[in-house]
Design an enzyme around this catalytic site. Structure first.
Site, mmCIF file in Angstrom:
data_model
loop_
_atom_site.group_PDB
_atom_site.id
_atom_site.type_symbol
_atom_site.label_atom_id
_atom_site.label_comp_id
_atom_site.label_asym_id
_atom_site.label_seq_id
_atom_site.Cartn_x
_atom_site.Cartn_y
_atom_site.Cartn_z
ATOM 1 N N ASP A 131 -23.282 18.914 1.220
ATOM 2 C CA ASP A 131 -21.914 18.969 0.708
ATOM 3 C C ASP A 131 -21.473 17.667 0.062
ATOM 4 O O ASP A 131 -22.077 16.615 0.255
ATOM 5 C CB ASP A 131 -20.937 19.262 1.855
ATOM 6 C CG ASP A 131 -20.706 18.031 2.723
ATOM 7 O OD1 ASP A 131 -21.701 17.448 3.202
ATOM 8 O OD2 ASP A 131 -19.545 17.632 2.896
ATOM 9 N N ARG A 136 -21.819 23.606 -0.245
ATOM 10 C CA ARG A 136 -22.899 23.941 0.699
ATOM 11 C C ARG A 136 -23.548 25.270 0.359
ATOM 12 O O ARG A 136 -24.704 25.514 0.673
ATOM 13 C CB ARG A 136 -22.356 24.018 2.131
ATOM 14 C CG ARG A 136 -21.889 22.687 2.703
ATOM 15 C CD ARG A 136 -21.758 22.787 4.211
ATOM 16 N NE ARG A 136 -20.965 21.717 4.803
ATOM 17 C CZ ARG A 136 -21.447 20.525 5.136
ATOM 18 N NH1 ARG A 136 -22.707 20.230 4.908
ATOM 19 N NH2 ARG A 136 -20.653 19.614 5.669
ATOM 20 N N ASP A 148 -31.514 9.703 4.604
ATOM 21 C CA ASP A 148 -30.919 8.780 3.628
ATOM 22 C C ASP A 148 -31.104 7.354 4.161
ATOM 23 O O ASP A 148 -32.191 6.806 4.072
ATOM 24 C CB ASP A 148 -29.453 9.196 3.452
ATOM 25 C CG ASP A 148 -28.728 8.451 2.355
ATOM 26 O OD1 ASP A 148 -29.343 8.171 1.320
ATOM 27 O OD2 ASP A 148 -27.537 8.140 2.524
HETATM 28 P P1 IMP Z 1 -28.299 8.878 6.970
HETATM 29 O O1 IMP Z 1 -27.776 8.707 8.360
HETATM 30 O O2 IMP Z 1 -27.801 7.789 6.051
HETATM 31 O O3 IMP Z 1 -29.796 9.048 6.878
HETATM 32 O O4 IMP Z 1 -27.615 10.123 6.355
HETATM 33 C C1 IMP Z 1 -27.919 11.364 6.648
HETATM 34 C C2 IMP Z 1 -26.741 12.252 6.368
HETATM 35 O O5 IMP Z 1 -25.923 11.794 5.279
HETATM 36 C C3 IMP Z 1 -27.231 13.607 5.947
HETATM 37 O O6 IMP Z 1 -27.444 14.420 7.078
HETATM 38 C C4 IMP Z 1 -26.146 14.093 5.043
HETATM 39 O O7 IMP Z 1 -25.151 14.746 5.788
HETATM 40 C C5 IMP Z 1 -25.549 12.847 4.434
HETATM 41 N N1 IMP Z 1 -26.100 12.591 3.079
HETATM 42 C C6 IMP Z 1 -26.888 11.588 2.692
HETATM 43 N N2 IMP Z 1 -27.202 11.665 1.391
HETATM 44 C C7 IMP Z 1 -26.585 12.770 0.931
HETATM 45 C C8 IMP Z 1 -26.531 13.426 -0.364
HETATM 46 O O8 IMP Z 1 -27.122 13.005 -1.375
HETATM 47 N N3 IMP Z 1 -25.784 14.542 -0.419
HETATM 48 C C9 IMP Z 1 -25.117 15.074 0.644
HETATM 49 N N4 IMP Z 1 -25.154 14.516 1.856
HETATM 50 C C10 IMP Z 1 -25.870 13.366 2.001
#
Ligand code: IMP
Ligand code: MG
Length: 207
Positions: free
Chosen positions: A172, A178, A116
């Site tokens: 989730d 999940r 993300d």
């Molecule tokens: P990042 O650190 O922003 O890249 O986020 C990664 C983590 O955010 C993932 O491992 C997910 O646990 C959570 N996440 C990000 N986007 C989503 C989504 O659309 N649905 C569910 N979890 C998300």
């Protein structure tokens, strides 16, 4: 790399209809893509003993399916990351569980559910690199490129998806959903007003 399909839409099972907007990836589409990813990883890691480091908890389903397509000797290990968030500022990724295996000089494959902002994968790979693995590769099921804040790219990506909050197949919202066998877009009314992308809302009302 396959994009999430625009049509035809798959029907949402009745029990989930109040909460879900639409199915983005069916279990068949996921299964096919996970098999392809397995093939790519098998080719690249052929014969080398590997430590697969999965990020808890969102990877459980993906991990279980993916490793069944891998035929080289592997050890499983897990890391925990929590995203601290205050107000609307985006959170820092904090490690809540370290790996137990010694990754020094080893081949390592990091598996996460979704890329993300990139903070989680960035934090995890930075940490693992300190222990000087022989090789470090990353694999994510989903990639929401539009949300990236840290310049990072996974070596293996299942699907590029649009900038929407998705649940299912391990992912989730407030620890729910999940267990869905598909990936679906959560209805916007489930979120707290004002923070659609990283909700911290109370759990959805439907039981
Ligand atoms: P990042 O650190 O922003 O890249 O986020 C990664 C983590 O955010 C993932 O491992 C997910 O646990 C959570 N996440 C990000 N986007 C989503 C989504 O659309 N649905 C569910 N979890 C998300
Ligand atoms: Mg996660």
């Amino acid at each position: 790399m396959p994009k999430s399909p625009a049509s035809p839409p798959s029907p949402i099972p009745a029990a989930w209809r109040p909460d879900l907007d639409r199915i983005l990836l069916t279990s068949d589409q996921i299964a096919r893509r996970v098999e392809q990813l397995g093939r790519e990883i098998r080719r690249d890691f052929a014969g080398r003993e590997t430590i697969v480091v999965a990020i808890l908890n969102g990877t459980v389903l993906f991990l279980a399916d993916l490793i069944r397509h891998l035929d080289f000797p592997l050890k499983l290990d897990f890391m925990g990351v929590s995203s601290y968030r205050a107000g609307t500022t985006s959170g820092e990724a904090l490690l809540t569980k370290q790996t137990s295996a010694d990754v020094r000089g080893k081949d390592v494959l990091v598996v996460d559910d979704i890329l993300d902002t990139g903070k989680t994968l960035d934090r995890v790979t930075l940490q693992l690199r300190q222990f000087k693995p022989r090789r470090l590769r990353t694999c994510v099921l989903l990639d929401k490129k539009a949300r990236r804040q840290v310049k990072i790219k996974a070596d293996y990506t299942g699907f590029q998806i649009p900038n929407e909050f998705v649940v299912g197949y391990g992912l989730d919202f407030a620890e729910r959903y999940r267990n869905l066998p598909f990936v679906a877009v959560l209805k916007s009314e489930i979120f707290l007003a004002g923070d659609v992308q990283r909700p911290t809302a109370r759990p959805p009302k439907s039981a």
